[in-house]
Design an enzyme around this catalytic site. Structure first.
Site, PDB file in Angstrom:
ATOM      1  N   HIS A  63       0.835  -1.203   0.000  1.00 28.46           N
ATOM      2  CA  HIS A  63       0.000   0.000   0.000  1.00 28.46           C
ATOM      3  C   HIS A  63       0.871   1.256   0.000  1.00 28.46           C
ATOM      4  O   HIS A  63       0.583   2.228  -0.704  1.00 28.46           O
ATOM      5  CB  HIS A  63      -0.930  -0.027   1.226  1.00 28.46           C
ATOM      6  CG  HIS A  63      -1.568   1.289   1.527  1.00 28.46           C
ATOM      7  ND1 HIS A  63      -2.525   1.853   0.701  1.00 28.46           N
ATOM      8  CD2 HIS A  63      -1.392   2.176   2.544  1.00 28.46           C
ATOM      9  CE1 HIS A  63      -2.906   3.026   1.205  1.00 28.46           C
ATOM     10  NE2 HIS A  63      -2.235   3.244   2.317  1.00 28.46           N
ATOM     11  N   HIS A  91       3.992   7.131   4.817  1.00 27.16           N
ATOM     12  CA  HIS A  91       2.853   7.872   5.372  1.00 27.16           C
ATOM     13  C   HIS A  91       2.109   7.135   6.488  1.00 27.16           C
ATOM     14  O   HIS A  91       1.488   7.766   7.323  1.00 27.16           O
ATOM     15  CB  HIS A  91       1.884   8.301   4.268  1.00 27.16           C
ATOM     16  CG  HIS A  91       0.986   7.219   3.756  1.00 27.16           C
ATOM     17  ND1 HIS A  91       1.350   6.364   2.747  1.00 27.16           N
ATOM     18  CD2 HIS A  91      -0.268   6.843   4.119  1.00 27.16           C
ATOM     19  CE1 HIS A  91       0.363   5.517   2.508  1.00 27.16           C
ATOM     20  NE2 HIS A  91      -0.636   5.775   3.327  1.00 27.16           N
ATOM     21  N   GLU A 150       1.526   5.987  12.429  1.00 22.90           N
ATOM     22  CA  GLU A 150       0.188   5.585  12.852  1.00 22.90           C
ATOM     23  C   GLU A 150       0.122   4.071  13.116  1.00 22.90           C
ATOM     24  O   GLU A 150      -0.488   3.630  14.080  1.00 22.90           O
ATOM     25  CB  GLU A 150      -0.800   5.969  11.737  1.00 22.90           C
ATOM     26  CG  GLU A 150      -2.240   5.645  12.023  1.00 22.90           C
ATOM     27  CD  GLU A 150      -2.945   6.757  12.783  1.00 22.90           C
ATOM     28  OE1 GLU A 150      -2.406   7.881  12.831  1.00 22.90           O
ATOM     29  OE2 GLU A 150      -4.032   6.485  13.309  1.00 22.90           O
ATOM     30  N   ASP A 151       0.765   3.294  12.264  1.00 23.84           N
ATOM     31  CA  ASP A 151       0.510   1.854  12.263  1.00 23.84           C
ATOM     32  C   ASP A 151       1.695   0.978  12.654  1.00 23.84           C
ATOM     33  O   ASP A 151       1.594  -0.242  12.589  1.00 23.84           O
ATOM     34  CB  ASP A 151       0.030   1.412  10.868  1.00 23.84           C
ATOM     35  CG  ASP A 151      -1.332   1.998  10.520  1.00 23.84           C
ATOM     36  OD1 ASP A 151      -2.062   2.348  11.459  1.00 23.84           O
ATOM     37  OD2 ASP A 151      -1.645   2.115   9.326  1.00 23.84           O
ATOM     38  N   ASP A 195      -3.086   8.009  -1.399  1.00 25.07           N
ATOM     39  CA  ASP A 195      -3.431   7.003  -0.393  1.00 25.07           C
ATOM     40  C   ASP A 195      -4.857   6.513  -0.644  1.00 25.07           C
ATOM     41  O   ASP A 195      -5.121   5.305  -0.700  1.00 25.07           O
ATOM     42  CB  ASP A 195      -3.313   7.695   0.979  1.00 25.07           C
ATOM     43  CG  ASP A 195      -3.825   6.857   2.132  1.00 25.07           C
ATOM     44  OD1 ASP A 195      -3.417   5.691   2.235  1.00 25.07           O
ATOM     45  OD2 ASP A 195      -4.619   7.386   2.940  1.00 25.07           O
ATOM     46  N   ASP A 254     -17.883  13.106 -27.033  1.00 27.85           N
ATOM     47  CA  ASP A 254     -16.488  13.106 -26.584  1.00 27.85           C
ATOM     48  C   ASP A 254     -16.182  11.901 -25.691  1.00 27.85           C
ATOM     49  O   ASP A 254     -15.376  11.977 -24.781  1.00 27.85           O
ATOM     50  CB  ASP A 254     -16.145  14.410 -25.855  1.00 27.85           C
ATOM     51  CG  ASP A 254     -16.960  14.593 -24.581  1.00 27.85           C
ATOM     52  OD1 ASP A 254     -17.960  13.860 -24.398  1.00 27.85           O
ATOM     53  OD2 ASP A 254     -16.599  15.457 -23.760  1.00 27.85           O
TER      54      ASP A 254
HETATM   55 MN    MN Z   1      -2.490   4.756   3.913  1.00 23.30          MN
END
Ligand code: MN
Length: 490
Positions: free
Chosen positions: A47, A71, A75-76, A137, A260
């Site tokens: 990811h 990123h 957090e993780d 993300d 178009d």
């Molecule tokens: Mn993420």
């Protein structure tokens, strides 16, 4: 997406020093996310790579791409923002912190989301790259929605459609907006999605084979004229924007009225080459009458530039062709992200034009002082940031950018606060109108004034749709010593 894919994509863009930072970031993310897996069963770090890869495609700088890789680290994982700063520097750490702060609040409709929106605008005003990372993300999260439970799928898809896509649009990032919408579309409107895809059938395939033939004919004709295009490619209309177009009354859900669906896009080095190519195009294929627009000589009010022409292609098939130079192309596709781009010849893409696209973010940051309650902020946001824009003209041809449903009062205050304060009436396209009339794109608006009038009407707070106009009205009322009534602004 593997680390090797990401590195080899990076090789095409970055010098040795920057590439080294990218490979360090990859190595670090690999360790930090070790043993973590996505719901899809993929290693979590995929990811991070996919996010960084999108940022590369958008032409972002090395700090942003590295921040994309990292990123989700604070957090993780067991590593902190401090670790990121020590290893990758303050800029990267700030970007990662910005993304982390935008947080994990669950979207349950706009009303309960105000605080998160506030954070988004603060982050954007400080550094718009934070939002661009967030888009990248979100794109990957949307493309892997299939493995989540249905309620989560719907929530994330809806947030993308309600918040992320309009913001990308406001930042001029047309392609990202289209991708976000198309990925969210089947989850939010499954039946309509099924309807549009069945309506299309194999139309795209048929059109693409026509486009392929035209591409090779045009390539050889341009070569004979010694014009070297930077690219010639078919651009397929995004599904969700096709759906929205079909719903408009003039199209009446009739696919045959949409010309178009696929356009042939020709990108050239400079404006001279654009006109040269146009001559060649019209010699190769007969133009369809009344379908020619020169937005290079006369840009659209939002600044968009390109030549559009529709021609009878092979088999009499009408095909739209869009001709533009490199800078026009980058601005049209990438919006604010073009700020980090360079042309083939190494020149930065028109910085002033990119700044224009960011002006409203700055305006938003200013509101924070003026807008106190959540309800006010939400109302202002819905209208000024998430709504579609219209472009109206002053009698002397200046373009005023406003949200849909804006009134002559908004127009007046957007031109100048004094014009608003002295306003006694308005004309749209030479016809007298009431001050609550909703303006439309292309309207020429003339504000009638009386210099003896100094204070706006209190009711104008209702007629004005934009925060800018309301702010000026409140200020003028306060200065005149008038009560602002129930309005909570001190
Ligand atoms: Mn993420």
């Amino acid at each position: 997406m593997t680390s090797a894919d990401l590195l080899s994509a990076g090789k095409k863009r970055f010098n040795r020093h920057d590439l080294r930072r990218l490979s360090d970031a990859i190595e670090f993310a690999e360790i930090a996310h070790q043993g973590q897996f996505r719901k899809s069963g993929e290693p979590y770090v995929m990811h991070a790579y996919a996010t960084a890869q999108t940022l590369l495609t958008l032409g972002m700088d090395i700090d942003t791409v590295v921040a994309g890789v990292l990123h989700d680290v604070p957090e993780d994982t067991a590593y902190t923002l401090g670790d990121v700063e020590k290893l990758f520097g303050l800029t990267v750490a700030k970007l990662v912190a910005g993304v982390t702060k935008l947080g994990k609040l669950k979207y349950r409709g706009l009303e309960r989301y105000v605080e998160n929106l506030r954070r988004m605008f603060v982050a954007m005003a400080e550094d718009v790259r934070v939002m661009i990372i967030k888009f990248a993300d979100r794109l990957h999260n949307l493309s892997t929605l299939g493995s989540l439970p249905p309620d989560k799928q719907l929530r994330i898809a809806r947030e993308s459609l309600d918040i992320y896509a309009p913001l990308a649009n406001r930042l001029g990032m047309g392609d990202i907006k289209g991708q976000l919408e198309d990925l969210a579309f089947p989850y939010v409107y499954p039946q309509e999605y099924a309807w549009v895809t069945s309506l299309l059938g194999t139309r795209y395939e048929t059109l693409h084979s026509v486009i392929d033939v035209m591409t090779s004919e045009l390539t050889s004709s341009l070569a004979k004229a010694k014009i070297k295009p930077l690219s010639i490619h078919g651009r397929r209309k995004h599904l969700y924007s096709l759906y929205e177009k079909l719903l408009r009354p003039e199209y009446d859900r009739d696919l045959s009225k949409i010309w178009d669906l696929v356009a042939l896009r020709v990108v050239l080095k400079n404006v001279n080459d654009c006109y040269g190519a146009l001559g060649i195009i019209h010699q190769l294929w007969r133009p369809v009458p009344h379908r020619f627009k020169d937005y290079i000589a006369q840009p659209k009010p939002n600044g968009y530039q390109s030549i559009h022409t529709t021609v009878f292609g092979p088999g009499g098939q009408p095909v739209e062709i869009q001709v533009r130079d490199e800078v026009m192309h980058q601005l049209a596709e990438f919006g604010v992200a073009a700020h980090w781009h360079y042309t083939e010849s190494g020149k930065p893409v028109a910085a002033a034009k990119v700044e224009d696209k960011l002006a409203w973010v700055k305006e938003l940051a200013d509101w924070r002082q003026d807008v106190t309650s959540d309800e006010q902020f939400l109302e202002a946001l819905k209208i000024d940031a998430l709504q579609k824009r219209i472009f109206c003209l002053t009698p002397t041809g200046d373009v005023i950018d406003l949200p849909e449903l804006a009134t002559p009062i908004d127009f007046a205050y957007h031109v100048h606060s004094e014009l608003g304060n002295h306003c006694v009436g308005a004309k749209i396209n030479d016809a007298l109108v009431s001050l609550d009339t909703a303006l439309k794109s292309g309207d020429v608006v003339e504000i009638m004034t009386d210099k003896n009038r100094k204070v706006p009407n209190h009711d104008w707070l209702e007629l004005a749709k934009t925060q800018t106009a309301r702010g000026h009205i409140r200020k003028a009322l306060r200065e005149a010593g008038q009560e602002i009534g129930s309005d909570p602004t001190p």
